[in-house]
Design a protein around this motif. Structure first.
Motif, short mmCIF file in Angstrom:
data_model
loop_
_atom_site.label_atom_id
_atom_site.label_comp_id
_atom_site.label_asym_id
_atom_site.label_seq_id
_atom_site.Cartn_x
_atom_site.Cartn_y
_atom_site.Cartn_z
N ARG A 38 0.84 -1.21 0.00
CA ARG A 38 0.00 0.00 0.00
C ARG A 38 0.87 1.26 0.00
O ARG A 38 0.60 2.21 -0.73
CB ARG A 38 -0.92 -0.02 1.23
N ALA A 39 1.93 1.27 0.81
CA ALA A 39 2.82 2.43 0.86
C ALA A 39 3.49 2.66 -0.49
O ALA A 39 3.62 3.80 -0.94
CB ALA A 39 3.86 2.25 1.96
N ALA A 40 3.92 1.58 -1.15
CA ALA A 40 4.54 1.71 -2.47
C ALA A 40 3.55 2.30 -3.46
O ALA A 40 3.89 3.19 -4.26
CB ALA A 40 5.05 0.36 -2.96
N ALA A 41 2.32 1.83 -3.41
CA ALA A 41 1.29 2.35 -4.31
C ALA A 41 1.02 3.83 -4.03
O ALA A 41 0.86 4.63 -4.96
CB ALA A 41 0.00 1.53 -4.14
N LEU A 42 0.98 4.19 -2.77
CA LEU A 42 0.76 5.59 -2.41
C LEU A 42 1.91 6.48 -2.87
O LEU A 42 1.70 7.59 -3.36
CB LEU A 42 0.54 5.72 -0.90
N LEU A 43 3.15 5.99 -2.73
CA LEU A 43 4.30 6.78 -3.18
C LEU A 43 4.26 6.97 -4.69
O LEU A 43 4.60 8.05 -5.19
CB LEU A 43 5.60 6.11 -2.76
N SER A 44 3.86 5.94 -5.43
CA SER A 44 3.72 6.08 -6.88
C SER A 44 2.68 7.13 -7.22
O SER A 44 2.88 7.97 -8.10
CB SER A 44 3.30 4.74 -7.51
N THR A 45 1.59 7.09 -6.50
CA THR A 45 0.51 8.06 -6.72
C THR A 45 1.01 9.46 -6.41
O THR A 45 0.75 10.41 -7.18
CB THR A 45 -0.71 7.71 -5.86
#
Length: 119
Positions: free
Chosen positions: A64-71
């Motif tokens: 989830r954190a990786a996805a949020l950083l990408s966003t």
């Protein structure tokens, strides 16, 4: 960077579950951002978020954190700095729960970059 995209696509193909795929898609989004392909980066980040929903389970925090950083990175590229900082802060909270200070530093870096760009 084309080879980086090939490796990132291979990681997606080999990833087992949603969280692993979300982390691989984070890399895909980063490669797109390096090529200044904002729309493609946004699409990869959105897919990563879909694969790593907010569950409250610490086992899913890394994806989830990786996805949020990408966003957040895609939002910076679109010059939506306020939202980028807020999304990066959400990722930082998840990573703090995991005790991952190094990844947490990436969140702080992105938040700082967004605040500087906004002013």
């Amino acid at each position: 960077l084309d080879q980086a995209m090939q490796f990132a696509q291979a990681a997606i193909a080999k990833a087992g579950g949603g969280e692993e795929q979300a982390v691989a898609l984070h890399t895909v989004a980063a490669v797109h951002l390096a090529h200044e392909r904002t729309e493609e980066a946004s699409q990869a980040a959105e897919e990563a978020l879909r694969l790593a929903p907010a569950t409250g389970d610490p086992a899913t925090h890394r994806g989830r954190a990786a996805a949020l950083l990408s966003t957040a990175g895609a939002l910076c590229s679109r010059r939506d700095f306020e939202k980028a900082a807020a999304v990066a802060a959400e990722a930082q909270t998840l990573l703090a729960d995991l005790g991952d200070a190094r990844a947490e530093a990436s969140c702080f870096h992105l938040m700082a970059r967004a605040h500087v760009a906004r002013e």
